[in-house]
Design an enzyme around this catalytic site. Sequence first.
Site, PDB file in Angstrom:
ATOM      1  CE  LYS A 158      31.423 -11.034 -72.818  1.00 39.09           C
ATOM      2  NZ  LYS A 158      31.151 -10.856 -74.246  1.00 39.09           N
TER       3      LYS A 158
HETATM    4  N1  PPE Z   1      34.180 -10.558 -79.377  1.00 46.62           N
HETATM    5  C1  PPE Z   1      33.056 -10.034 -78.849  1.00 46.62           C
HETATM    6  C2  PPE Z   1      32.654  -8.667 -79.228  1.00 46.62           C
HETATM    7  C3  PPE Z   1      32.295 -10.799 -77.957  1.00 46.62           C
HETATM    8  O1  PPE Z   1      31.196 -10.278 -77.440  1.00 46.62           O
HETATM    9  C4  PPE Z   1      32.688 -12.115 -77.657  1.00 46.62           C
HETATM   10  C5  PPE Z   1      31.870 -12.966 -76.738  1.00 46.62           C
HETATM   11  C6  PPE Z   1      33.879 -12.624 -78.234  1.00 46.62           C
HETATM   12  C7  PPE Z   1      34.588 -11.801 -79.092  1.00 46.62           C
HETATM   13  C8  PPE Z   1      34.402 -13.987 -77.922  1.00 46.62           C
HETATM   14  O2  PPE Z   1      34.866 -14.042 -76.603  1.00 46.62           O
HETATM   15  P1  PPE Z   1      34.866 -15.393 -75.758  1.00 46.62           P
HETATM   16  O3  PPE Z   1      33.449 -15.705 -75.426  1.00 46.62           O
HETATM   17  O4  PPE Z   1      35.695 -15.083 -74.563  1.00 46.62           O
HETATM   18  O5  PPE Z   1      35.473 -16.445 -76.608  1.00 46.62           O
HETATM   19  N2  PPE Z   1      30.461 -12.725 -76.792  1.00 46.62           N
HETATM   20  C9  PPE Z   1      29.619 -13.176 -75.715  1.00 46.62           C
HETATM   21  C10 PPE Z   1      28.259 -12.519 -75.767  1.00 46.62           C
HETATM   22  C11 PPE Z   1      27.238 -13.073 -76.689  1.00 46.62           C
HETATM   23  C12 PPE Z   1      25.873 -12.436 -76.465  1.00 46.62           C
HETATM   24  O6  PPE Z   1      25.051 -12.454 -77.400  1.00 46.62           O
HETATM   25  O7  PPE Z   1      25.609 -11.938 -75.378  1.00 46.62           O
HETATM   26  C13 PPE Z   1      29.572 -14.687 -75.645  1.00 46.62           C
HETATM   27  O8  PPE Z   1      29.889 -15.361 -76.614  1.00 46.62           O
HETATM   28  O9  PPE Z   1      29.241 -15.184 -74.567  1.00 46.62           O
END
Ligand code: PPE
Length: 306
Positions: A158
Amino acid sequence: MQATQFIWFDGEMIPWEQARVHVLSHALHYGSAVFEGMRAYACAGGRSAVFRLNDHCARLVNSAKILRMEIPYTAERIAAACLETLKANKLREGYIRPLSFVGCGEMGVYPGDNPVQTIIAVWPWGAYLGADALAKGIRVKTSSFARMHVNTLMTKAKASGNYINSVLAKVEAREDGYDEAVMLDTAGFVSEATGENIFLVRGGLIKTTPWTSILGGITRDSVIRLARDLGYTVEEQQFTRDEFYIADEAFFTGTAAELTPIRELDRRVIGAGTAGPVTKRLQKEFFRVVTGEAAGYASWLSCYSV
Ligand code: PPE
């Protein structure tokens, strides 16, 4: 964004407006940072809980490992600091954003011995994709931008720099009048959205993209487990955009987006064009789990009170 009072900055709790970095920070120029997003939920009895705090902090450390960045804290220390920051700000529910970044030192792509600095901010954050999104679902569009190839940028990290791909897709989708973008991988299969993982429901079967060109979402992992515990079959399998068009139901998962139904992709109405029954059931169960109302998932909750 609604400001809170304090930001944790390398071990110190400093006032929100004083949390500044130098303009020559490596991360600002080259995107060399890793971050997390978590949510804290208000539970019964005046308590609160951070959902899967330890798993998020472990992912932060793994993201740094992928990038060869050395965060001078353990995942346990960062987890404790997240709780300290919530308490310092008296925040009962909201979003938690730890970020570790390569700071200032030598200029140039090579990060060398530049210090790795870490901050944790928390703030109240409502429904990520709009007030109606959770109830009624959203309209999405296949992006003209492909998700980055697995050997271009590391999708399992991330990492801040990765998000330029998300920003391109998100801006395009919003300017074209959609709520969010669906990105295809470089082989043409559905990958993920700009900040969410993707699930389909078809013929009673739940399907989500495999852990290849996507970030391993902690919400995704939780929803797979919840669905299986409720007796559904969940497959982690590649699918195409046209399989998405003819799904009975579809939804996004993510910490910010929680479990958001999708009612339209590329102007094709998905199923009945509203949150479907499986989506609604999983959404209900998800909110019961994160607020400590479902038995059996206590190990996912890090409780605190302010
Ligand atoms: N894919 C991506 C690209 C991503 O950024 C997130 C979280 C996910 C999947 C889902 O991951 P999880 O939160 O572990 O279920 N995106 C984060 C950032 C959002 C933002 O605008 O900043 C979030 O949901 O916190």
